[in-house]
Design a protein around this motif. Sequence first.
Motif, PDB file in Angstrom:
ATOM      1  N   LYS A 145       2.182  69.156  10.705  1.00 41.63           N
ATOM      2  CA  LYS A 145       3.606  69.305  11.040  1.00 41.63           C
ATOM      3  C   LYS A 145       4.013  70.738  10.679  1.00 41.63           C
ATOM      4  O   LYS A 145       3.600  71.269   9.640  1.00 41.63           O
ATOM      5  CB  LYS A 145       4.411  68.275  10.237  1.00 41.63           C
ATOM      6  N   TYR A 146       4.816  71.322  11.556  1.00 42.70           N
ATOM      7  CA  TYR A 146       5.256  72.708  11.321  1.00 42.70           C
ATOM      8  C   TYR A 146       6.746  72.752  10.955  1.00 42.70           C
ATOM      9  O   TYR A 146       7.521  71.889  11.376  1.00 42.70           O
ATOM     10  CB  TYR A 146       5.082  73.556  12.578  1.00 42.70           C
ATOM     11  N   CYS A 147       7.132  73.785  10.255  1.00 45.96           N
ATOM     12  CA  CYS A 147       8.563  74.089  10.133  1.00 45.96           C
ATOM     13  C   CYS A 147       9.011  74.668  11.479  1.00 45.96           C
ATOM     14  O   CYS A 147       8.212  74.798  12.405  1.00 45.96           O
ATOM     15  CB  CYS A 147       8.813  75.100   9.008  1.00 45.96           C
ATOM     16  N   GLY A 148      10.275  75.033  11.589  1.00 43.04           N
ATOM     17  CA  GLY A 148      10.778  75.559  12.869  1.00 43.04           C
ATOM     18  C   GLY A 148      10.347  76.976  13.200  1.00 43.04           C
ATOM     19  O   GLY A 148      10.389  77.397  14.350  1.00 43.04           O
ATOM     20  N   GLY A 149       9.947  77.725  12.181  1.00 40.87           N
ATOM     21  CA  GLY A 149       9.384  79.055  12.425  1.00 40.87           C
ATOM     22  C   GLY A 149      10.394  80.147  12.724  1.00 40.87           C
ATOM     23  O   GLY A 149      10.163  80.958  13.620  1.00 40.87           O
ATOM     24  N   CYS A 150      11.505  80.210  11.962  1.00 38.78           N
ATOM     25  CA  CYS A 150      12.523  81.228  12.263  1.00 38.78           C
ATOM     26  C   CYS A 150      12.186  82.592  11.662  1.00 38.78           C
ATOM     27  O   CYS A 150      12.726  83.601  12.109  1.00 38.78           O
ATOM     28  CB  CYS A 150      13.901  80.769  11.807  1.00 38.78           C
ATOM     29  N   ASN A 151      11.347  82.631  10.656  1.00 42.26           N
ATOM     30  CA  ASN A 151      11.016  83.926  10.038  1.00 42.26           C
ATOM     31  C   ASN A 151       9.665  83.826   9.333  1.00 42.26           C
ATOM     32  O   ASN A 151       9.578  84.035   8.120  1.00 42.26           O
ATOM     33  CB  ASN A 151      12.122  84.328   9.062  1.00 42.26           C
ATOM     34  N   ARG A 211       1.325  80.510  11.815  1.00 44.38           N
ATOM     35  CA  ARG A 211       1.179  79.070  11.545  1.00 44.38           C
ATOM     36  C   ARG A 211       0.185  78.412  12.492  1.00 44.38           C
ATOM     37  O   ARG A 211      -0.585  77.545  12.097  1.00 44.38           O
ATOM     38  CB  ARG A 211       2.551  78.392  11.645  1.00 44.38           C
ATOM     39  N   SER A 229       1.943  65.687  16.960  1.00 42.29           N
ATOM     40  CA  SER A 229       2.717  66.341  15.901  1.00 42.29           C
ATOM     41  C   SER A 229       3.809  65.404  15.382  1.00 42.29           C
ATOM     42  O   SER A 229       4.603  65.788  14.536  1.00 42.29           O
ATOM     43  CB  SER A 229       3.351  67.628  16.435  1.00 42.29           C
ATOM     44  N   THR A 231      10.665  79.151   1.642  1.00 40.55           N
ATOM     45  CA  THR A 231      11.812  78.232   1.681  1.00 40.55           C
ATOM     46  C   THR A 231      11.363  76.814   2.014  1.00 40.55           C
ATOM     47  O   THR A 231      11.905  75.844   1.492  1.00 40.55           O
ATOM     48  CB  THR A 231      12.834  78.706   2.739  1.00 40.55           C
ATOM     49  N   CYS A 279      11.756  74.809   4.581  1.00 43.42           N
ATOM     50  CA  CYS A 279      12.928  73.996   4.915  1.00 43.42           C
ATOM     51  C   CYS A 279      12.560  72.671   5.588  1.00 43.42           C
ATOM     52  O   CYS A 279      13.372  71.754   5.641  1.00 43.42           O
ATOM     53  CB  CYS A 279      13.888  74.789   5.795  1.00 43.42           C
ATOM     54  N   ALA A 280      11.326  72.563   6.067  1.00 48.26           N
ATOM     55  CA  ALA A 280      10.927  71.297   6.704  1.00 48.26           C
ATOM     56  C   ALA A 280      10.475  70.262   5.673  1.00 48.26           C
ATOM     57  O   ALA A 280      10.246  69.105   6.030  1.00 48.26           O
ATOM     58  CB  ALA A 280       9.807  71.555   7.711  1.00 48.26           C
ATOM     59  N   ARG A 301      11.237  67.752   3.680  1.00 54.34           N
ATOM     60  CA  ARG A 301      12.372  66.844   3.441  1.00 54.34           C
ATOM     61  C   ARG A 301      11.846  65.467   3.049  1.00 54.34           C
ATOM     62  O   ARG A 301      10.764  65.051   3.491  1.00 54.34           O
ATOM     63  CB  ARG A 301      13.213  66.713   4.699  1.00 54.34           C
TER      64      ARG A 301
END
Lengths: 482, 107
Positions: free
Chosen positions: B10-16, B21, B42, B58, B60-61, B63
């Motif tokens: 599973k990936y985070c959203g990849g904003c920065n 990844r 996924s 961070t 952020c994924a 959770r």
Amino acid sequence: MPLKTAQQYEESLRRLKLKVYLLGERIDNPVDHPIIRPSMNSVKMTYALAEDPLHEDLMTAKSHLTGKKVNRFCHLHQSADDLIRKVKMQRLLGQKTGACFQRCVGMDAINAVDSVTFEMDRKLGTDYHQRFAKFLLMMQEEDLTVDGAMTDPKGDRGLPPCRQEDPDMYVRVVEKQDKGIVVRGAKAHQTGALNSHWVLVMPTIAMGSDDADYAVSFACPADAEGISYIYGRQSCDTRKLEGGTMDVGNARFGGHEALMVFDNVFVPWEDVFMCGEHAFSGLLVERFAGYHRQSYGGCKVGVGDVLIGAAALAADFNGAAKASHIKDKLIEMTHLNETLYACGIACSAEGSRTESGTYLINLLLANVCKQNVTRFPYEIARLAEDIAGGIMVTMPSERDLSHPEIGDVIRKYLRGPAGISAEHRMRIMRLIENITLGTAAVGYRTESMHGAGSPQAQRIMISRQGNLDHKKQLAKELAGIA
Amino acid sequence: MDPVKIVGIKYCGGCNPEIDRSRVAEELGACLPKGFELTPTSVPGRWDIGVLICGCATACANRPELMAEARRWIIVCGLAVDDVEVPGDRIVEAIVEKLSKIALSKS
């Protein structure tokens, strides 16, 4: 699953019967028009990334209505975390497109209309929120792009809507019928209007009882009978008609705005969310503007990331990357860009629940965010131009580069350090030109100034939300003033 | 013989992202230890082990609702695996090491 693929989105646009004018001509096929298509590609990216495992975590959310996975652009924020994810998603899309991806306005509109109709119904006994929920369900199930339409032409800005010489300067209800209303007027600066399936109209200012006919909010299909669009010009837009990929700077992506005209458009009651409740028009404007001021702490940062990267490459391609002042300028650009991001994240993290359950950003911090956006992109753009050098605006065209006689001359004299071709150097210069003074400058510069409200609008909100009495009390206590 | 363990990514959203990844996932797929199988989906659920690949610290994924979707997780947060800093070129090696330990602890 209510998620359109990118291709399904494009096909759905082809089925719309939009009445579009561009450069003095009626356009029958906006989707494939070379000036318009890059903006469609930007919205299409909001669908493509939602399908991509590498990005779906930001691009999608769980619907509070159905529990299904929906595109975040169709989602009502259910927590401060949702607000933060919105900003991160916008940064991501700015990075991927280097342009305005247009779908934020509708997202910000649904979040504002949701909480305001809920509170309006509670106070007035109306049933707008129920109507709106049906619209939202359709938007989520069909994964629609919705154009949030707020800004009226306004005519004489010193006069309220009802005292304008021409009564159509603000969108208004001209007739109430058994089955719906008839509206007339126009909405200016409509971002992404031609790439939208539906339009969600809101009033543009706080209104008094004399302006009740102008206090109107409704949704209608983008190709409803009576709606026409006049496409907005952008600097360097006709370069897209030349057929090349270099001189446009960003050949794949862009943004657009249009003047949207409502000529006696019929709207059934089920799609009307405010009709005469003037006391709530100001609240709707405030909340929509707040959400949209938050948005700029994400989207402009993403485009800023691209511009910083382009400036750093320009320095490499100019052989100037090791100069200390260049390094310092890149640091300054990053500092300014991340400050905008920090504001977008901060106003989201300090968001709070409204009566309807939808989360609202911290309005003070959202206005501070946007106030910074009215300034920092200009400085980032200035520094990018500084690093790029004058060649950005004096170099020959793509056609010259491919010319059999002068092409080699250009390749000889515009090459960079060893291994850097003239073409690559020219391409990165054109990208910087595109963002700082070409078609994308509409989004990165002037939209940063005036989009979501001009600078003075934020200063008024900062003045209202600044909690000055508390600050005075703090000073009194420390100064020993009873 | 122990059943094959299903590994999901599973990936985070990849904003920065500070790391590539998708490359981490590709390299992991190429050197997965024996006894593990990478699932192509996924969408988390019934995974024995989830590998959460976040682009930055961070994460952020990361959770609680996601953590419930696999029995064990290995979490990459930029240049760290399960909170321990790792050089970029050793991230996959660190994940494989963890998977091997899991395999040993079960046998």
